[in-house]
Design an enzyme around this catalytic site. Structure first.
Site, mmCIF file in Angstrom:
data_model
loop_
_atom_site.group_PDB
_atom_site.id
_atom_site.type_symbol
_atom_site.label_atom_id
_atom_site.label_comp_id
_atom_site.label_asym_id
_atom_site.label_seq_id
_atom_site.Cartn_x
_atom_site.Cartn_y
_atom_site.Cartn_z
ATOM 1 C CE LYS A 221 8.832 1.647 -3.213
ATOM 2 N NZ LYS A 221 8.395 0.777 -4.591
ATOM 3 C CG ASP A 311 2.369 -6.936 -7.304
ATOM 4 O OD1 ASP A 311 1.354 -7.882 -6.721
ATOM 5 O OD2 ASP A 311 3.304 -6.561 -6.811
ATOM 6 C CG ASN A 316 1.126 -3.570 -4.293
ATOM 7 O OD1 ASN A 316 1.986 -3.532 -3.319
ATOM 8 N ND2 ASN A 316 1.232 -4.991 -5.147
ATOM 9 C CG ASP A 329 4.527 -1.386 -5.176
ATOM 10 O OD1 ASP A 329 5.720 -1.652 -5.856
ATOM 11 O OD2 ASP A 329 4.517 -1.959 -4.151
HETATM 12 P P1 ADP Z 1 6.743 -3.297 -1.929
HETATM 13 O O1 ADP Z 1 8.204 -3.055 -2.560
HETATM 14 O O2 ADP Z 1 6.617 -4.553 -0.934
HETATM 15 O O3 ADP Z 1 5.775 -3.339 -3.021
HETATM 16 P P2 ADP Z 1 6.873 -0.705 -1.232
HETATM 17 O O4 ADP Z 1 8.070 -0.521 -1.088
HETATM 18 O O5 ADP Z 1 6.143 0.077 -2.259
HETATM 19 O O6 ADP Z 1 6.274 -2.075 -1.029
HETATM 20 O O7 ADP Z 1 6.096 -0.021 0.164
HETATM 21 C C1 ADP Z 1 6.075 -0.825 1.244
HETATM 22 C C2 ADP Z 1 5.287 -0.136 2.458
HETATM 23 O O8 ADP Z 1 5.854 1.027 2.707
HETATM 24 C C3 ADP Z 1 3.710 -0.111 1.964
HETATM 25 O O9 ADP Z 1 3.370 -1.071 2.357
HETATM 26 C C4 ADP Z 1 3.451 1.245 2.773
HETATM 27 O O10 ADP Z 1 2.905 0.936 4.026
HETATM 28 C C5 ADP Z 1 4.749 2.204 2.883
HETATM 29 N N1 ADP Z 1 4.618 3.029 1.693
HETATM 30 C C6 ADP Z 1 4.886 2.851 0.509
HETATM 31 N N2 ADP Z 1 4.751 3.977 -0.132
HETATM 32 C C7 ADP Z 1 4.385 4.926 0.507
HETATM 33 C C8 ADP Z 1 3.564 6.337 0.379
HETATM 34 N N3 ADP Z 1 3.788 6.861 -0.422
HETATM 35 N N4 ADP Z 1 3.039 6.789 1.394
HETATM 36 C C9 ADP Z 1 2.857 6.168 2.712
HETATM 37 N N5 ADP Z 1 3.448 4.688 2.886
HETATM 38 C C10 ADP Z 1 3.997 4.111 1.844
#
Ligand code: ADP
Length: 462
Positions: A221, A311, A316, A329
């Site tokens: 991320k 949340d 999540n 999350d």
């Molecule tokens: P938000 O900030 O909207 O809560 P995230 O940034 O945590 O969301 O993640 C956005 C999307 O990215 C998730 O809905 C998922 O599809 C994908 N994602 C997040 N973390 C992972 C992970 N560890 N492995 C695979 N996909 C992920």
């Protein structure tokens, strides 16, 4: 020294290189992360797995130390050299003795919105105005940066058009360098070992990419904005304390042009999409129960640590390659029960007392868990279909509750209903919920003990 004893699952950091292992031993480099599997019959040795290569072997406990959790510490800063609104003369005072390359950044008083980079060189302090234009920062209209972290990183390596490369940050009084702390505790990863792949998701604050870190598939991320990155440091700090099979595991962070949070890759994406896209023909209610139980176990662990998620929702929760659901999350996860900032609340998932009085607790997480159960058993429908947020708030406060999703086992619907008790104290704990769910899972699968569980997880169709 007292003899230590590490439980299986403990994460350790290698204190030095071990390049020439004896037969049966594990090879590693300084800083590598190793997971303890079990104690060995050989005194002082453990059987361990190398987190990156996946290899297993014996390690000598004196050559490794346990990876510490980071303490939640508001003074932990990604920008310890940022001094806020101080005057030019103040900056000069702070940079004494003016050794070459000592620097700080301050907010410009004369030009609000701009910054000033103050650097000591040849016994003097030079002030470079950093102009903010078109969402970018620049000193010389040649090099542009998205944020201050990015800019400091550049001038620490390149002189560019300033008098000297930046050599030493002058830390703000009381600020602790996140980089130093993360590195000391073994959570700082090395960008050169990361290969970024495709974009796999968009979060509210940054994109999520698939990647590989030393041979292991990871999710990254990326948070570019420095203010947001600072806020996310909190999320990361909380994650360093948590280790559970139903929580998405943090591998570490990378500091490069902002913050990169590296976690295990959950190849099947979020649970809401997972159940929605596959539907009833592929996923049966036993499998739905397993997802429910997975999430409940993860939450029971958070409950035991007195952590509140705030949340919890199917979006999540992520699904691993082998169909295990894990809670993710932790952006809002806090130890205390009051919201300090004006975060936007996910109304349809938030308990009435949390919406009205900002009273968050494990019991408000239990409410959200009830909504999550509803999402799971309705195969990813939006809760309170066709109702506006204000309508939901008003009606729920007046006692309205969602009906059972189509074909939902009555026992599961009664679990939802107890999660939605108006009075938080009357809602069950996650511990109780887990016991009840286990009983339900057993009833639907009388032939399967816990060993059989993996076998009936989604079949090849998932
Ligand atoms: P938000 O900030 O909207 O809560 P995230 O940034 O945590 O969301 O993640 C956005 C999307 O990215 C998730 O809905 C998922 O599809 C994908 N994602 C997040 N973390 C992972 C992970 N560890 N492995 C695979 N996909 C992920």
């Amino acid at each position: 020294m007292a003899e230590m004893s590490w439980a299986a699952g403990t994460q350790c950091v290698a204190k030095g290189d071990h390049r020439k292992p004896k037969p049966g031993e594990l090879a590693y480099h300084k800083g590598d992360i190793l997971t303890i599997i079990e104690t060995s019959t050989k005194k002082g040795f453990y059987k361990a797995k190398h987190n990156s290569s996946g290899e297993e072997g014996l390690i000598n406990s004196t050559n490794v130390r346990e990876r510490e959790a980071l303490r939640v510490d508001p003074s932990l800063s990604l920008m310890p050299w940022f001094h806020g609104k101080i005057s030019g003369p103040d900056a000069v005072c702070k940079l004494q003795p003016a050794e070459d390359g000592l620097f700080l950044v301050r907010e410009s008083i004369r030009h609000p919105g701009d910054y000033v980079l103050c650097v000591a060189v040849s016994g003097k302090v030079i002030h470079y105005r950093v102009i903010y234009q078109d969402n970018k920062l620049t000193i010389d209209n040649t090099q542009y940066f998205y944020n201050l972290i990015d800019m400091i990183e550049f001038y620490s390596k390149n002189k560019g058009s300033i008098a000297t490369t930046l050599l030493k940050p002058k830390q703000k009084h009381g600020a602790k360098s996140a980089e130093v702390e993360l590195s000391k505790t073994g959570w700082l990863l090395d960008i050169s070992k990361l290969t970024l792949g495709e974009n796999i998701g968009e979060g509210e604050f940054g994109a999520v990419y698939e990647g590989e870190y030393m041979g292991q598939k990871v999710a990254v991320k990326t948070i570019k904005c420095d203010v947001t990155a600072q806020a996310f440091l909190q999320e990361t700090t909380v994650m360093t304390k948590l280790q559970h099979k139903n929580l998405v595991r943090l591998l570490g962070v990378i500091l490069h042009k902002g913050l990169h949070i590296v976690t295990e890759l959950m190849t099947k994406g979020n649970l809401a999409n997972f159940v929605r896209t596959r539907g009833r023909s592929v996923i049966n209610s036993v499998q739905l129960l397993h997802f429910s139980l997975d999430v409940c176990e993860g939450m029971e662990y958070l409950e035991s640590k007195k952590l509140v998620h705030r949340d919890l929702a199917a979006r999540n929760v992520l699904v691993s390659d082998d169909n295990v659901a894990k809670v993710s999350d932790f952006g809002l996860t806090k130890l205390d029960s009051k919201v300090s900032d004006n975060v936007k609340l996910p109304v349809k998932w938030t308990a009435p007392e949390a919406l009205k009085k900002e009273k968050f607790s494990t019991k408000s997480d239990v409410w959200s868990y009830g909504v999550l159960l509803w999402e799971i058993f309705s195969y990813g429908r939006q809760p309170y279909p066709k109702m506006s947020l204000s309508e939901v708030k008003e009606k729920v406060e007046g006692g309205y509750r969602m009906e059972a999703p189509e074909d939902c086992p009555p026992a599961v619907y009664s679990l939802m209903r107890i999660c939605w008790e108006q009075e938080p104290r009357r809602r069950p704990t996650f511990h109780k919920l887990r016991e009840k769910l286990e009983r339900e899972t057993g009833k639907l699968n009388p032939d399967l003990g816990s060993e059989g569980r993996e076998g009936i997880r989604c079949g090849s169709g998932c």
